[in-house]
Design a protein around this motif. Structure first.
Motif, PDB file in Angstrom:
ATOM      1  N   GLU A 157      49.891  46.100  44.310  1.00  0.00           N
ATOM      2  CA  GLU A 157      50.880  47.113  43.962  1.00  0.00           C
ATOM      3  C   GLU A 157      50.555  47.770  42.621  1.00  0.00           C
ATOM      4  O   GLU A 157      51.315  48.571  42.118  1.00  0.00           O
ATOM      5  CB  GLU A 157      52.271  46.460  43.869  1.00  0.00           C
ATOM      6  N   THR A 158      49.453  47.337  42.011  1.00  0.00           N
ATOM      7  CA  THR A 158      49.133  47.863  40.692  1.00  0.00           C
ATOM      8  C   THR A 158      48.091  48.965  40.830  1.00  0.00           C
ATOM      9  O   THR A 158      47.393  49.059  41.841  1.00  0.00           O
ATOM     10  CB  THR A 158      48.574  46.749  39.815  1.00  0.00           C
ATOM     11  N   LEU A 159      47.981  49.746  39.770  1.00  0.00           N
ATOM     12  CA  LEU A 159      47.072  50.889  39.800  1.00  0.00           C
ATOM     13  C   LEU A 159      45.619  50.426  39.879  1.00  0.00           C
ATOM     14  O   LEU A 159      44.824  50.945  40.652  1.00  0.00           O
ATOM     15  CB  LEU A 159      47.296  51.734  38.533  1.00  0.00           C
ATOM     16  N   PHE A 160      45.280  49.414  39.081  1.00  0.00           N
ATOM     17  CA  PHE A 160      43.900  48.920  39.071  1.00  0.00           C
ATOM     18  C   PHE A 160      43.861  47.463  39.490  1.00  0.00           C
ATOM     19  O   PHE A 160      44.801  46.723  39.277  1.00  0.00           O
ATOM     20  CB  PHE A 160      43.320  49.015  37.654  1.00  0.00           C
ATOM     21  N   GLU A 161      42.736  47.057  40.044  1.00  0.00           N
ATOM     22  CA  GLU A 161      42.503  45.646  40.314  1.00  0.00           C
ATOM     23  C   GLU A 161      42.335  44.928  38.981  1.00  0.00           C
ATOM     24  O   GLU A 161      41.806  45.500  38.032  1.00  0.00           O
ATOM     25  CB  GLU A 161      41.207  45.487  41.116  1.00  0.00           C
ATOM     26  N   LYS A 162      42.745  43.659  38.951  1.00  0.00           N
ATOM     27  CA  LYS A 162      42.563  42.895  37.713  1.00  0.00           C
ATOM     28  C   LYS A 162      41.098  42.832  37.310  1.00  0.00           C
ATOM     29  O   LYS A 162      40.754  43.063  36.151  1.00  0.00           O
ATOM     30  CB  LYS A 162      43.069  41.462  37.915  1.00  0.00           C
ATOM     31  N   ALA A 163      40.254  42.537  38.270  1.00  0.00           N
ATOM     32  CA  ALA A 163      38.838  42.365  37.955  1.00  0.00           C
ATOM     33  C   ALA A 163      38.266  43.638  37.347  1.00  0.00           C
ATOM     34  O   ALA A 163      37.462  43.602  36.412  1.00  0.00           O
ATOM     35  CB  ALA A 163      38.065  41.994  39.217  1.00  0.00           C
ATOM     36  N   PHE A 164      38.728  44.767  37.874  1.00  0.00           N
ATOM     37  CA  PHE A 164      38.262  46.070  37.383  1.00  0.00           C
ATOM     38  C   PHE A 164      38.655  46.239  35.922  1.00  0.00           C
ATOM     39  O   PHE A 164      37.844  46.638  35.076  1.00  0.00           O
ATOM     40  CB  PHE A 164      38.888  47.166  38.254  1.00  0.00           C
ATOM     41  N   LEU A 165      39.918  45.922  35.620  1.00  0.00           N
ATOM     42  CA  LEU A 165      40.398  46.086  34.251  1.00  0.00           C
ATOM     43  C   LEU A 165      39.707  45.130  33.291  1.00  0.00           C
ATOM     44  O   LEU A 165      39.361  45.498  32.174  1.00  0.00           O
ATOM     45  CB  LEU A 165      41.910  45.841  34.197  1.00  0.00           C
ATOM     46  N   ILE A 166      39.511  43.879  33.752  1.00  0.00           N
ATOM     47  CA  ILE A 166      38.846  42.898  32.892  1.00  0.00           C
ATOM     48  C   ILE A 166      37.462  43.417  32.523  1.00  0.00           C
ATOM     49  O   ILE A 166      37.044  43.393  31.370  1.00  0.00           O
ATOM     50  CB  ILE A 166      38.744  41.531  33.603  1.00  0.00           C
ATOM     51  N   SER A 167      36.766  43.920  33.532  1.00  0.00           N
ATOM     52  CA  SER A 167      35.440  44.483  33.311  1.00  0.00           C
ATOM     53  C   SER A 167      35.511  45.650  32.334  1.00  0.00           C
ATOM     54  O   SER A 167      34.732  45.734  31.383  1.00  0.00           O
ATOM     55  CB  SER A 167      34.903  44.974  34.656  1.00  0.00           C
ATOM     56  N   ALA A 168      36.467  46.552  32.559  1.00  0.00           N
ATOM     57  CA  ALA A 168      36.576  47.755  31.735  1.00  0.00           C
ATOM     58  C   ALA A 168      36.921  47.404  30.291  1.00  0.00           C
ATOM     59  O   ALA A 168      36.347  47.963  29.349  1.00  0.00           O
ATOM     60  CB  ALA A 168      37.628  48.690  32.322  1.00  0.00           C
ATOM     61  N   VAL A 169      37.849  46.455  30.122  1.00  0.00           N
ATOM     62  CA  VAL A 169      38.243  46.073  28.760  1.00  0.00           C
ATOM     63  C   VAL A 169      37.074  45.407  28.038  1.00  0.00           C
ATOM     64  O   VAL A 169      36.838  45.659  26.854  1.00  0.00           O
ATOM     65  CB  VAL A 169      39.480  45.146  28.805  1.00  0.00           C
ATOM     66  N   THR A 170      36.309  44.589  28.770  1.00  0.00           N
ATOM     67  CA  THR A 170      35.128  43.977  28.157  1.00  0.00           C
ATOM     68  C   THR A 170      34.151  45.054  27.701  1.00  0.00           C
ATOM     69  O   THR A 170      33.605  44.985  26.598  1.00  0.00           O
ATOM     70  CB  THR A 170      34.444  43.033  29.162  1.00  0.00           C
ATOM     71  N   VAL A 171      33.962  46.041  28.566  1.00  0.00           N
ATOM     72  CA  VAL A 171      33.068  47.153  28.197  1.00  0.00           C
ATOM     73  C   VAL A 171      33.577  47.825  26.928  1.00  0.00           C
ATOM     74  O   VAL A 171      32.804  48.085  25.993  1.00  0.00           O
ATOM     75  CB  VAL A 171      32.968  48.175  29.353  1.00  0.00           C
ATOM     76  N   SER A 172      34.883  48.087  26.838  1.00  0.00           N
ATOM     77  CA  SER A 172      35.364  48.799  25.656  1.00  0.00           C
ATOM     78  C   SER A 172      35.241  47.935  24.402  1.00  0.00           C
ATOM     79  O   SER A 172      34.892  48.441  23.342  1.00  0.00           O
ATOM     80  CB  SER A 172      36.786  49.317  25.839  1.00  0.00           C
TER      81      SER A 172
END
Lengths: 513, 371
Positions: B228-243
């Protein structure tokens, strides 16, 4: 592109469209053209969601051949149809052949028969898989039998995980490097024969481990996870020959207290490479990673877990209790599909040959599933196991997915793991016998399995003989089919723990509590 | 000769200096000079690539262990072609499946209608059951009609996921790094206060950030239901690590850019009695843009580099997961596929870098740099 073309047709019906519709009424629903047309009618809906109204409209425009759709409405009407709460699911798995029921249920359409839309995704290791099931990124997963048990009793990550379906029996082997194998042959000349007598115990390994100890060198072996079947099996095999595999305690969660052999966690697919690099001298792992060692000529499988304990539980399908409580019907539907997949995998012809395993090996070799080469996977899947080039044995029961009631969640299987966890100190305190039975009831859920099985029987997709008798209490028969001939009676877990030379000992009074 | 000037300017701004000699040739400038440039910037790299391929081919024949083999360029190319073929085949299969599902939906509906019709003539428990089943079937029909393919992501899907992840991560990093950088550049006090953090966190590897990112994301999502969320958790974890890994070059460069704005500009601003916000937006930011973009370019490069590791660990279905899964497969195709993905990762990295050069040159007020 075609949708777009027909999409235009919907709004500006050219003369062709009328002709198309006339054609449609001539065909039954099963021909290609109406499919095309229904899809086209539906693309007229501007929103991404197709609603019931849209369908009604589409269905009204098509003359459905009544006899084709609901011919047996009379008999079907009384069958219960599961109201699935969550049709879109994502399951995790680790790249091992015993994930087969999940892959088969998807590829053979057993999931979609239940109205489930399942994605199965490879996970990088067992811990990640478990964490993702716990935090809800995955709906369920192919798990080590010890994982729901370990998680529920709080060894490692604490979470209440249950299982209603056992994926398979057996399927593991213990492999040692070529060098260790030749030293074992030196210690036991009988092993020098091209086809040595099986099962091979760890007796010929003991002098090697002792000499390593003498020289102050570590003897390292690999297993896949602290609560994995492989860990308990390799410990069982070593301890049966008097080699101490090390104890766990509150502080030491590596399980290396008093160890003669240091067992460490290595992800299954990396086992052969780690063995080749010399980091470990042997390992216990599921297929295809023992056969891989033979094919690549870097190691020799010495025994399979079929020899350590005949028909031992290996993997289960696990979900969190919370998920099951939210989606009870979905869980039953999943178990139904898995039962059919298990049956399909164990189908035999009149001579008792497994008929579907080659196809299964082909499906599993897809890069998104197990991904190893087909000829590596099919060895054990089709019932042969290569110990050495000179020693190829038929092992029809190397992978059992369904027969011998392999897919039923037996309480006694759960209790065996609990006894081993206590034996090696992963369970740090003494527990009474009644605790073992209670825990088994918390984790293993035969009721869900029964419900799924009954539905399959009433739908005619399974027969009552496929499943244990209705009065079965969940405890398999007392057995001595172990490599050391020890007797296992799940109703006396305390007595069983005390029957071993190496491991924790319990006070006798607990057996009565 | 105006087109020539424009074309040369374009070559410069777009970061494509290798087109320059062709433009000059077309404009009729000294041929010998141009051929020299062409051979230097085009023929020489082609020759070195050829030598590299030859060496690689030779290496592929010798680097062979019991269980592994270095793939040759030909095998790598074939593996790559196969990956893209798989993608198209999968897409076609998905479309087929979608069509089947729609037919199925109509079947379900027909069944449901039939059951409703049967229910009218039935009574008691049978009627209830029929009506209940009809309801479920209608639900199933809608589900089937709205079927979304659940096949495993293909190589192309994984490239797209990776690009999305890096983009989101990069946007997050920029939104954090630019304001803080401007602040540090304008106030030496602020700079002194934040320097220890910048110095300590800058060299940390993505693998170390990931578990912390995981913890924070899982905490942030603890109330939400998956799907029900906009992004998958795994996607966000990856993105935050990148940032977390890629914000430092932008931060440092922005600070430097803002701090080194020409004093004359600032004096002019004082004479004109510009307000603080006017100073910021009319003078400081425009003057520090070139350096800021230089930082952003490094950040994007770092982000793309760490993404592969982040994907591997976070199970985000991007290129990192592709590499990891292939490594786990251990099939005869594995190493060829990994070699191909290495080349693809490199080429995408190059393209991203070129895009950043182009953007930087757009804001560098007539002093474009080729690289």
């Amino acid at each position: 592109m075609w949708t777009f073309y027909l999409f235009q047709n919907l709004f500006v019906p050219p003369p062709g469209a009328r002709k198309l519709r006339r054609l449609i009424s001539k065909f039954s629903l099963y021909s290609k053209l109406p499919v095309f047309a229904i899809a086209a009618l539906l693309t007229g809906c501007s929103s991404s969601e197709i609603t019931l109204d849209d369908l009604e409209k589409a269905a009204a425009k098509i003359e459905v051949d009544e006899s084709a759709t609901a011919s047996d409405g009379e008999s079907e009407a009384v069958l219960e149809i599961l109201d699935v709460e969550k049709p879109n699911l994502k399951f995790g798995f680790i790249k091992l052949t015993d994930c087969a029921p999940l892959v088969i249920a998807k590829e053979k359409g057993f999931f979609s028969d239940e109205g489930l839309n399942v994605e199965i995704e490879a996970q990088s290791n067992w811990k990640v898989l478990l964490d993702r099931v716990i935090d809800g990124q995955l709906d369920g997963a192919h798990m080590l039998a010890g994982q729901p048990i370990g998680a529920t009793i709080g060894f490692g990550t604490q979470a209440h995980i249950i299982t209603a379906y056992s994926l398979d029996y057996n399927g593991n082997g213990i492999t040692v490097s070529n060098e260790i194998w030749s030293q074992m042959q030196e210690n036991d000349p009988e092993l020098k024969s091209p086809t040595p007598k099986h099962p091979i115990s760890a007796d010929s390994l003991k002098p090697i481990v002792d000499s390593y100890k003498q020289e102050g060198k570590d003897f390292n072996m690999g297993m896949v996870f602290p609560v994995s079947t492989h860990n308990y099996e390799i410990r069982y095999w070593l301890a049966a020959a008097g080699i101490h595999p090390g104890m766990y305690s509150e502080e030491n969660i590596q399980g290396t207290i008093d160890a003669d052999v240091l067992l460490s966690v290595t992800p299954p697919p990396q086992m052969p490479a780690t063995l080749e690099a010399g980091t470990i001298l042997g390992y216990c792992v599921g297929e295809p990673w023992n056969q891989q060692a033979v094919v690549k000529g870097i190691g020799v499988p010495v025994t399979t877990n079929y020899d350590i304990w005949k028909n031992n539980p290996e993997k289960v399908f696990g979900v969190t209790k919370q998920w099951n409580d939210t989606n009870p019907n979905t869980h039953i539907a999943v178990v139904k599909a898995l039962i059919r997949a298990g049956k399909w995998l164990d189908e035999t012809d009149a001579d008792g040959n497994l008929v579907n395993r080659q196809e299964a090996a082909k499906l599993l070799s897809n890069k998104d599933y197990v991904g190893a080469d087909e000829d590596v996977i099919d060895n054990s899947m089709t019932g042969t196991f290569v110990f050495q080039e000179s020693d190829v044995r038929p092992m029809p029961d190397f992978n059992v997915f369904f027969k011998h009631n392999a897919s039923y969640p037996h309480y006694s299987d759960c209790i065996w793991f609990l006894t081993q966890m206590r034996r090696w100190g992963q369970i740090t305190e003494e527990k009474p016998a009644s605790w073992y039975a209670e825990k088994a009831k918390d984790i293993y859920q035969p009721a869900i399995y029964r419900k799924a099985a009954d539905m399959l029987i009433s739908e005619g997709k399974a027969s009552p003989n496929d499943f244990p008798a209705p009065d079965y209490d969940g405890y398999r028969e007392v057995t001595t089919d172990f490599i050391d001939g020890n007797k296992y009676d799940a109703k006396d877990p305390i007595g069983y723990i005390n029957s071993f030379d190496i491991g924790n000992k319990e006070s006798e009074t607990l057996a009565k509590q | 000769m105006n087109w020539r000037g424009n074309a040369l300017k374009f070559c410069n701004v777009a970061g494509l200096p290798l087109l320059e000699p062709f433009v000059r040739l077309a404009a009729g400038e000294d041929v010998k000079e141009q051929l020299k440039s062409i051979s230097k910037f085009i023929l020489l790299p082609v020759a070195t690539i050829a030598v590299f391929l030859f060496l690689w081919n030779a290496a592929a024949k010798t680097v062979v262990t019991d269980s592994m083999k270095l793939p040759s360029p030909g095998e790598t190319w074939a593996a790559g072609k196969e990956l893209f073929a798989m993608h198209t085949a999968q897409r076609a299969a998905d479309r087929e499946q979608k069509k089947e599902k729609v037919t199925e939906a109509v079947m379900f509906l027909a069944k449901a209608n039939k059951m409703t019709a049967l229910a009218e003539s039935a009574d008691g428990e049978r009627k209830e059951k029929l009506l209940a089943n009809a309801l479920v079937l209608k639900k199933k029909a809608v589900q089937a009609a709205n079927y979304k393919p659940t096949s495993a992501p293909t190589f192309v899907d994984q490239i797209i996921t990776s690009l999305k992840t890096v983009f989101i991560g990069f946007v997050i990093a920029t939104m954090i790094a630019v304001p803080i950088g401007v602040l540090c550049g304008m106030s030496p006090w602020c700079n002194a206060a934040l320097t220890p953090f910048i110095q300590v966190f800058k060299p940390v590897s993505p693998l170390a950030w990931l578990p912390l990112a995981f913890l924070v994301i899982v905490w942030a999502y603890s109330g939400a239901k998956p799907g029900e969320t906009l992004f998958e958790k795994a996607f966000l974890i990856s993105a935050v690590t990148v940032s977390l890994c890629s914000l430092w070059p932008t931060l440092v460069n922005t600070t430097l850019g803002v701090a080194s704005v020409d004093k004359d500009y600032m004096n002019v601003a004082r004479v004109l009695k510009l307000s603080w916000s006017q100073q910021l937006f009319k003078i400081i930011l425009p003057a520090s843009l070139p350096l800021m973009f230089a930082g952003l370019r490094i950040s994007l490069g770092v982000g793309w580099m760490v993404l592969i590791a982040a994907d591997m660990l976070a199970q985000n279905p991007g290129l990192g997961k592709f590499v990891w899964d292939e490594f786990q497969n251990g099939s005869s195709q594995t190493y060829a596929r990994i070699a191909f993905s290495v080349i693809i990762i490199g080429v995408i990295g190059l393209l991203l870098d070129r895009i950043m050069i182009f953007l930087r040159n757009l804001v560098s007020f007539g002093n474009p740099q080729a690289a």
